[in-house]
Design an enzyme around this catalytic site. Structure first.
Site, PDB file in Angstrom:
ATOM      1  N   ARG A 173       0.879  -1.187   0.000  1.00 34.38           N
ATOM      2  CA  ARG A 173       0.000   0.000   0.000  1.00 34.38           C
ATOM      3  C   ARG A 173       0.903   1.218   0.000  1.00 34.38           C
ATOM      4  O   ARG A 173       1.692   1.402   0.933  1.00 34.38           O
ATOM      5  CB  ARG A 173      -0.919  -0.011   1.232  1.00 34.38           C
ATOM      6  CG  ARG A 173      -1.637   1.325   1.428  1.00 34.38           C
ATOM      7  CD  ARG A 173      -2.754   1.276   2.459  1.00 34.38           C
ATOM      8  NE  ARG A 173      -3.929   0.616   1.924  1.00 34.38           N
ATOM      9  CZ  ARG A 173      -5.141   0.691   2.464  1.00 34.38           C
ATOM     10  NH1 ARG A 173      -5.331   1.400   3.564  1.00 34.38           N
ATOM     11  NH2 ARG A 173      -6.159   0.060   1.924  1.00 34.38           N
ATOM     12  N   HIS A 190      -7.292   0.869  -6.462  1.00 35.09           N
ATOM     13  CA  HIS A 190      -7.533   0.011  -5.288  1.00 35.09           C
ATOM     14  C   HIS A 190      -8.204  -1.274  -5.792  1.00 35.09           C
ATOM     15  O   HIS A 190      -9.384  -1.520  -5.529  1.00 35.09           O
ATOM     16  CB  HIS A 190      -8.431   0.758  -4.294  1.00 35.09           C
ATOM     17  CG  HIS A 190      -8.436   0.186  -2.915  1.00 35.09           C
ATOM     18  ND1 HIS A 190      -7.698  -0.925  -2.555  1.00 35.09           N
ATOM     19  CD2 HIS A 190      -9.119   0.554  -1.788  1.00 35.09           C
ATOM     20  CE1 HIS A 190      -7.910  -1.195  -1.276  1.00 35.09           C
ATOM     21  NE2 HIS A 190      -8.762  -0.319  -0.791  1.00 35.09           N
ATOM     22  N   GLN A 224     -10.226  -3.741  -3.537  1.00 36.68           N
ATOM     23  CA  GLN A 224     -11.536  -3.243  -3.102  1.00 36.68           C
ATOM     24  C   GLN A 224     -12.605  -3.576  -4.141  1.00 36.68           C
ATOM     25  O   GLN A 224     -13.688  -4.065  -3.807  1.00 36.68           O
ATOM     26  CB  GLN A 224     -11.463  -1.723  -2.896  1.00 36.68           C
ATOM     27  CG  GLN A 224     -12.753  -1.135  -2.372  1.00 36.68           C
ATOM     28  CD  GLN A 224     -13.096  -1.650  -0.986  1.00 36.68           C
ATOM     29  OE1 GLN A 224     -12.271  -1.592  -0.094  1.00 36.68           O
ATOM     30  NE2 GLN A 224     -14.300  -2.176  -0.812  1.00 36.68           N
ATOM     31  N   ASP A 227     -17.250   7.299  -1.812  1.00 42.64           N
ATOM     32  CA  ASP A 227     -16.046   7.148  -0.989  1.00 42.64           C
ATOM     33  C   ASP A 227     -15.796   8.499  -0.321  1.00 42.64           C
ATOM     34  O   ASP A 227     -16.449   9.501  -0.656  1.00 42.64           O
ATOM     35  CB  ASP A 227     -14.873   6.741  -1.907  1.00 42.64           C
ATOM     36  CG  ASP A 227     -13.593   6.408  -1.168  1.00 42.64           C
ATOM     37  OD1 ASP A 227     -13.626   6.272   0.067  1.00 42.64           O
ATOM     38  OD2 ASP A 227     -12.536   6.283  -1.839  1.00 42.64           O
ATOM     39  N   CYS A 272     -16.426   1.719   0.356  1.00 42.82           N
ATOM     40  CA  CYS A 272     -15.260   0.888   0.687  1.00 42.82           C
ATOM     41  C   CYS A 272     -14.891   0.987   2.163  1.00 42.82           C
ATOM     42  O   CYS A 272     -14.229   0.101   2.684  1.00 42.82           O
ATOM     43  CB  CYS A 272     -14.091   1.260  -0.201  1.00 42.82           C
ATOM     44  SG  CYS A 272     -13.512   2.958   0.012  1.00 42.82           S
ATOM     45  N   ARG A 332     -13.848  -8.644   1.437  1.00 44.65           N
ATOM     46  CA  ARG A 332     -12.423  -8.391   1.218  1.00 44.65           C
ATOM     47  C   ARG A 332     -11.629  -9.636   1.622  1.00 44.65           C
ATOM     48  O   ARG A 332     -10.687 -10.035   0.941  1.00 44.65           O
ATOM     49  CB  ARG A 332     -11.943  -7.188   2.058  1.00 44.65           C
ATOM     50  CG  ARG A 332     -12.493  -5.839   1.647  1.00 44.65           C
ATOM     51  CD  ARG A 332     -11.913  -5.347   0.338  1.00 44.65           C
ATOM     52  NE  ARG A 332     -10.464  -5.294   0.319  1.00 44.65           N
ATOM     53  CZ  ARG A 332      -9.709  -4.294   0.801  1.00 44.65           C
ATOM     54  NH1 ARG A 332     -10.285  -3.230   1.324  1.00 44.65           N
ATOM     55  NH2 ARG A 332      -8.384  -4.336   0.741  1.00 44.65           N
TER      56      ARG A 332
HETATM   57  N1  NVA Z   1      -9.983   6.665  -1.481  1.00 44.98           N
HETATM   58  C1  NVA Z   1      -9.653   6.278  -0.142  1.00 44.98           C
HETATM   59  C2  NVA Z   1      -9.892   4.818   0.043  1.00 44.98           C
HETATM   60  C3  NVA Z   1      -9.597   4.299   1.425  1.00 44.98           C
HETATM   61  C4  NVA Z   1      -9.795   2.837   1.549  1.00 44.98           C
HETATM   62  C5  NVA Z   1      -8.203   6.645   0.158  1.00 44.98           C
HETATM   63  O1  NVA Z   1      -7.350   6.441  -0.712  1.00 44.98           O
HETATM   64  O2  NVA Z   1      -7.933   7.131   1.257  1.00 44.98           O
HETATM   65  N1   CP Z   2     -11.375  -0.103   2.293  1.00 47.57           N
HETATM   66  C1   CP Z   2     -10.106  -0.177   2.747  1.00 47.57           C
HETATM   67  O1   CP Z   2      -9.166  -0.456   2.005  1.00 47.57           O
HETATM   68  O2   CP Z   2      -9.992   0.037   4.080  1.00 47.57           O
HETATM   69  P1   CP Z   2      -8.641   0.199   4.933  1.00 47.57           P
HETATM   70  O3   CP Z   2      -8.049   1.522   4.557  1.00 47.57           O
HETATM   71  O4   CP Z   2      -9.093   0.124   6.353  1.00 47.57           O
HETATM   72  O5   CP Z   2      -7.718  -0.930   4.568  1.00 47.57           O
END
Ligand code: NVA
Ligand code: CP
Length: 308
Positions: free
Chosen positions: A109, A136, A139, A221, A261, A289
């Site tokens: 990540r 992502h 997701q 989101d 998500c 997930r």
């Molecule tokens: N778009 C959000 C998704 C979090 C799971 C982010 O990147 O923070």
């Molecule tokens: N939806 C998602 O990826 O959540 P986290 O940021 O908690 O991993």
């Protein structure tokens, strides 16, 4: 080891897999989820290790990958860049070569997509995108699976994306082309999808109500993604009219689902009565997930496993 070995593949974007491969992963998800619900031991990844590298926080992604790997008989190692040499400037390419000699599969990540692409080029083992600024894919694997589980085929259906043109939205765009469903996107002015990401399955709407009209799934989101916190106040103003509320759900199809998500901000991108209401499947989505990623780990490490 006598276990089968799959050719080296990565999952860095949703379109890295063909529709047939995604369908295989979904079929395996069903089988693996059923075993889990029956408390049946399934350890195809005994002795295998997953390394998880996080440059941003996580609840779901960490929990699902770590539990998933244990449930498949393997082990998972959590690395946060701040506590590792990556946080002190060790080149991504060097880290990839070292880490991939010590484990069987890696989840990353991070920020720019380029970082994970560079990492994958030097990795000896499969690399999974656990979220970048651009995509992502894990997701949307869970989201499409959840839609199919709840309502049947997604082909020909309409998904409405309300809000930011972020990593999750970019991944929905790839999924729409692969699974051949329509994607209605409504973003505030100044936050539009980059034109080169659009495809023939996607249509943009200035009015979020128009995007939601007749949709079989409404999804959104956060207004501010991780890494963009400095824009928080500005975004709060710009996104004010892009909240998924009960009125918007009324404009959607009668049996429309709501997904997010997570984590969510009630009163910002979604009204509490929607996320906590009867059309919301956010908890099923979050649980999936775990199941979809177990199938993904199996596919990347063992190839096309058959059986129930
Ligand atoms: N778009 C959000 C998704 C979090 C799971 C982010 O990147 O923070
Ligand atoms: N939806 C998602 O990826 O959540 P986290 O940021 O908690 O991993």
């Amino acid at each position: 080891m006598s276990q089968p070995k799959a050719p080296l593949r990565h999952f860095l974007q949703f379109k890295d897999f063909s529709r047939a491969e995604h369908e295989h992963v979904f079929a395996r998800t069903r089988a693996i989820k059923d075993k889990f619900k029956r408390y049946e031991r399934y350890w195809p990844l005994e002795d295998r290790t997953l390394a998880m590298i996080f440059e941003k926080p996580s609840t779901r992604t960490r929990m699902s990958f770590e539990s998933g790997m244990h449930q498949l008989g393997g082990a998972a190692i959590y690395l946060y860049t701040r506590d590792s040499q990556l946080g002190r400037g060790e080149p991504v390419e060097d880290a990839a070569q070292v880490i991939s000699r010590m484990c069987d599969i890696i989840m990353v990540r991070t920020f720019e997509q380029d970082i994970i692409e560079r990492f994958a080029r030097k990795s000896r083992v499969p690399v999974i995108n656990g979220l970048t600024d651009e995509y992502h894919p894990c997701q949307i694997l869970a989201d499409v699976y959840t839609y199919i589980e709840q309502r049947g085929a997604i082909r020909g259906r309409t998904v409405a994306w309300i809000g930011d043109s972020n990593n999750v939205c970019n991944t929905w765009l790839q999924a729409a082309a692969i699974f051949d469903f329509k994607l209605h996107i409504s973003t505030p002015p100044g936050y539009e999808v980059e034109p080169e990401r659009m495809n023939r399955n996607a249509e943009t709407f200035a009015d979020p109500m128009a995007a939601a009209r007749g949709a079989h799934l409404v999804t959104t989101d956060v207004w501010t993604s991780m890494g963009f916190e400095a824009e928080n106040e500005e975004r709060r103003k710009a996104f004010h009219d892009w909240q998924v509320d009960a009125e918007m759900m009324k404009a959607a199809a009668k049996d429309a689902l709501f997904m997010h998500c997570l984590p969510a901000h009630r009163g910002e991108e979604v009204a509490a009565e929607v996320i906590d209401g009867p059309q919301s499947v956010v908890w099923e989505e979050a649980e999936n997930r775990l199941h979809t990623q177990k199938a993904l780990l199996e596919f990347l490490l063992l190839g096309k496993v058959s059986g129930s």
